[in-house]
Design a protein around this motif. Structure first.
Motif, mmCIF file in Angstrom:
data_model
loop_
_atom_site.group_PDB
_atom_site.id
_atom_site.type_symbol
_atom_site.label_atom_id
_atom_site.label_comp_id
_atom_site.label_asym_id
_atom_site.label_seq_id
_atom_site.Cartn_x
_atom_site.Cartn_y
_atom_site.Cartn_z
ATOM 1 N N PHE A 17 11.275 -0.702 -7.438
ATOM 2 C CA PHE A 17 11.516 -0.870 -5.880
ATOM 3 C C PHE A 17 10.100 -1.861 -5.662
ATOM 4 O O PHE A 17 10.283 -3.057 -4.699
ATOM 5 C CB PHE A 17 11.312 0.266 -5.763
ATOM 6 C CG PHE A 17 12.642 1.066 -5.149
ATOM 7 C CD1 PHE A 17 13.653 0.708 -4.788
ATOM 8 C CD2 PHE A 17 12.479 2.832 -6.406
ATOM 9 C CE1 PHE A 17 15.199 1.162 -4.993
ATOM 10 C CE2 PHE A 17 13.723 3.300 -5.616
ATOM 11 C CZ PHE A 17 14.972 2.297 -5.480
ATOM 12 N N TRP A 18 9.128 -1.434 -6.166
ATOM 13 C CA TRP A 18 7.678 -2.215 -5.012
ATOM 14 C C TRP A 18 8.516 -4.326 -5.919
ATOM 15 O O TRP A 18 7.924 -4.952 -5.041
ATOM 16 C CB TRP A 18 6.362 -2.238 -5.638
ATOM 17 C CG TRP A 18 5.691 -3.103 -5.760
ATOM 18 C CD1 TRP A 18 4.860 -2.849 -4.624
ATOM 19 C CD2 TRP A 18 4.593 -4.167 -6.469
ATOM 20 N NE1 TRP A 18 3.676 -3.723 -4.862
ATOM 21 C CE2 TRP A 18 4.347 -4.537 -5.800
ATOM 22 C CE3 TRP A 18 5.316 -4.255 -7.868
ATOM 23 C CZ2 TRP A 18 3.271 -5.660 -6.861
ATOM 24 C CZ3 TRP A 18 4.566 -5.468 -8.193
ATOM 25 C CH2 TRP A 18 3.368 -5.902 -7.881
ATOM 26 N N ALA A 47 13.832 1.550 4.756
ATOM 27 C CA ALA A 47 13.633 1.564 3.251
ATOM 28 C C ALA A 47 12.622 2.237 1.882
ATOM 29 O O ALA A 47 12.530 3.078 1.102
ATOM 30 C CB ALA A 47 13.737 -0.118 2.236
ATOM 31 N N ILE A 48 10.997 2.249 2.847
ATOM 32 C CA ILE A 48 9.451 2.824 2.869
ATOM 33 C C ILE A 48 9.829 3.971 2.466
ATOM 34 O O ILE A 48 9.857 4.205 1.727
ATOM 35 C CB ILE A 48 9.074 1.871 3.066
ATOM 36 C CG1 ILE A 48 8.946 0.428 2.332
ATOM 37 C CG2 ILE A 48 7.541 2.607 3.056
ATOM 38 C CD1 ILE A 48 7.709 -0.369 3.542
ATOM 39 N N ALA A 49 10.630 4.746 3.405
ATOM 40 C CA ALA A 49 10.556 6.084 3.797
ATOM 41 C C ALA A 49 11.773 6.655 2.173
ATOM 42 O O ALA A 49 10.630 8.082 2.511
ATOM 43 C CB ALA A 49 11.477 6.373 5.100
ATOM 44 N N ALA A 99 0.823 -0.921 -0.084
ATOM 45 C CA ALA A 99 0.026 0.108 0.003
ATOM 46 C C ALA A 99 0.536 1.851 -0.379
ATOM 47 O O ALA A 99 0.850 2.621 -0.351
ATOM 48 C CB ALA A 99 -0.894 0.364 1.356
ATOM 49 N N VAL A 100 1.672 1.125 0.653
ATOM 50 C CA VAL A 100 2.903 2.370 0.315
ATOM 51 C C VAL A 100 3.516 2.322 -0.520
ATOM 52 O O VAL A 100 3.786 4.114 -0.919
ATOM 53 C CB VAL A 100 3.937 1.881 1.130
ATOM 54 C CG1 VAL A 100 5.128 3.483 1.548
ATOM 55 C CG2 VAL A 100 3.289 2.119 3.202
ATOM 56 N N TYR A 101 3.845 1.658 -1.509
ATOM 57 C CA TYR A 101 4.155 1.880 -2.529
ATOM 58 C C TYR A 101 3.056 2.688 -3.546
ATOM 59 O O TYR A 101 3.517 3.277 -4.476
ATOM 60 C CB TYR A 101 4.462 0.320 -3.597
ATOM 61 C CG TYR A 101 5.942 0.052 -2.843
ATOM 62 C CD1 TYR A 101 7.343 0.536 -3.239
ATOM 63 C CD2 TYR A 101 6.132 -1.092 -2.223
ATOM 64 C CE1 TYR A 101 8.223 -0.052 -2.445
ATOM 65 C CE2 TYR A 101 7.105 -1.050 -0.948
ATOM 66 C CZ TYR A 101 8.186 -0.837 -1.776
ATOM 67 O OH TYR A 101 9.761 -0.560 -1.135
ATOM 68 N N ALA A 102 1.948 2.298 -3.450
ATOM 69 C CA ALA A 102 1.198 2.619 -4.823
ATOM 70 C C ALA A 102 0.910 4.008 -3.770
ATOM 71 O O ALA A 102 0.365 5.026 -4.117
ATOM 72 C CB ALA A 102 -0.244 1.301 -4.182
ATOM 73 N N HIS A 118 8.282 -6.396 -3.529
ATOM 74 C CA HIS A 118 7.268 -7.576 -3.333
ATOM 75 C C HIS A 118 8.350 -8.613 -2.894
ATOM 76 O O HIS A 118 7.416 -10.121 -2.879
ATOM 77 C CB HIS A 118 6.682 -7.907 -4.370
ATOM 78 C CG HIS A 118 4.995 -8.414 -4.345
ATOM 79 N ND1 HIS A 118 4.391 -8.185 -3.706
ATOM 80 C CD2 HIS A 118 4.717 -9.762 -5.367
ATOM 81 C CE1 HIS A 118 3.481 -9.354 -3.560
ATOM 82 N NE2 HIS A 118 3.860 -9.713 -4.760
ATOM 83 N N ARG A 119 9.304 -9.413 -4.520
ATOM 84 C CA ARG A 119 9.945 -10.723 -4.308
ATOM 85 C C ARG A 119 10.610 -11.019 -3.273
ATOM 86 O O ARG A 119 10.876 -12.148 -2.978
ATOM 87 C CB ARG A 119 10.785 -10.286 -6.044
ATOM 88 C CG ARG A 119 11.794 -11.540 -6.327
ATOM 89 C CD ARG A 119 12.102 -11.493 -7.263
ATOM 90 N NE ARG A 119 13.036 -10.160 -7.187
ATOM 91 C CZ ARG A 119 14.352 -9.971 -6.873
ATOM 92 N NH1 ARG A 119 15.043 -11.417 -6.101
ATOM 93 N NH2 ARG A 119 14.943 -9.099 -7.014
ATOM 94 N N LEU A 120 11.128 -9.790 -2.299
ATOM 95 C CA LEU A 120 11.967 -10.368 -1.635
ATOM 96 C C LEU A 120 11.027 -11.288 -0.274
ATOM 97 O O LEU A 120 11.779 -11.863 0.140
ATOM 98 C CB LEU A 120 12.695 -9.222 -0.927
ATOM 99 C CG LEU A 120 14.014 -8.854 -1.532
ATOM 100 C CD1 LEU A 120 15.080 -7.316 -1.271
ATOM 101 C CD2 LEU A 120 14.919 -9.901 -1.905
ATOM 102 N N VAL A 121 10.013 -10.148 -0.064
ATOM 103 C CA VAL A 121 9.314 -10.835 1.446
ATOM 104 C C VAL A 121 8.104 -11.853 0.875
ATOM 105 O O VAL A 121 7.881 -12.517 1.028
ATOM 106 C CB VAL A 121 8.375 -9.189 0.928
ATOM 107 C CG1 VAL A 121 7.245 -9.920 2.462
ATOM 108 C CG2 VAL A 121 9.163 -8.140 1.859
ATOM 109 N N ALA A 122 8.268 -11.857 -0.292
ATOM 110 C CA ALA A 122 7.266 -12.956 -0.657
ATOM 111 C C ALA A 122 8.493 -14.109 -0.720
ATOM 112 O O ALA A 122 7.924 -15.624 0.056
ATOM 113 C CB ALA A 122 7.303 -12.967 -2.251
ATOM 114 N N GLY A 123 9.540 -14.115 -0.859
ATOM 115 C CA GLY A 123 10.375 -15.272 -0.378
ATOM 116 C C GLY A 123 11.655 -15.380 1.462
ATOM 117 O O GLY A 123 11.943 -16.090 1.285
#
Length: 222
Positions: free
Chosen positions: A77-78, A102-104, A28-31, A82-87
């Motif tokens: 970046f998203w 990183a999101i900041a 949601a933050v990336y969106a 997304h790929r990192l967290v999915a792993g």
């Protein structure tokens, strides 16, 4: 045994509601960051809508260029996040903090985009420098999140450390190009500084192909 199980008890397991909530929050933050890019575009005055040439010459053209560049950057970046967290098998407190850092930097991209796309500041080398540092810092922070996850033992399919180093070298080509654009912008002008970023169209695929082949050899040898 106590030192290994106690931290793990604080992890949000992949099948937990906390993991799902954190995963949704990150997306949601990336969106939200992508939406802020559109908010930064200033609509031209009514008289400047007479024809496409006048409309683009009003300053809208460079704003749309900045929007397009940063849209692609945030989308990448998203995708990586997304790929990192999915792993991950779980989310540890340290990984959550690293991801928030990183999101900041990602959320700051609409601000730094305004510097390189507004007519009054786009010719300032400092605008290019701030944008380049912003993007580079976000890449460094996202890479750090991955290594924090590896340290916490939550990677679903960890690679040999040599393979992680190869992937890190591949990732660092992007901030290298962005940071190189800073002295170029000051020495030769902001247009040349921004044009430096186009090198990633060539360097990115070359570096990615090299890393893929190298990682495949390391995994086969392992």
């Amino acid at each position: 045994m106590g030192t290994t199980t106690e931290p793990a008890a604080r992890h949000y397991r992949r099948d937990s509601i906390e993991f799902a909530r954190a995963f949704t929050f990150f997306d949601a933050v990336y969106a939200f960051a992508l939406t802020l890019l559109a908010v930064n575009i200033d609509p031209p005055d009514g008289a400047e809508w007479a024809d496409p040439g006048t409309l683009l010459a009003s300053g809208l053209g460079i704003q749309l260029m900045g929007f397009a560049i940063s849209f692609v950057v945030i989308a990448v970046f998203w995708r990586v996040n997304h790929r990192l967290v999915a792993g991950f098998l779980a989310l540890s407190p340290a990984v959550i903090v690293a991801n928030l850092v990183a999101i900041a930097f990602v959320v700051l991209i609409p601000f730094s985009t305004q510097g390189i796309s507004d007519e009054g500041s786009s010719d300032a080398p400092l605008a290019v420098a701030i944008y380049a540092v912003n993007i580079s810092a976000a890449i460094f922070a996202q890479s750090a999140m991955f290594f924090v996850a590896r340290h916490d033992g939550i990677l679903a399919d960890p690679l040999p450390r040599r393979a992680d180093l190869v992937n890190l070298l591949d990732t660092m080509t992007t901030p290298l190009v962005f940071l190189a654009s800073i002295p170029i912008a000051y020495a030769f002008g902001t247009d040349w500084g921004r044009l430096t970023w186009l090198l990633l169209i060539v360097i990115g695929p070359l570096s990615g192909n090299w890393a893929s082949r190298r990682v495949a050899r390391i995994r086969a040898a392992g």
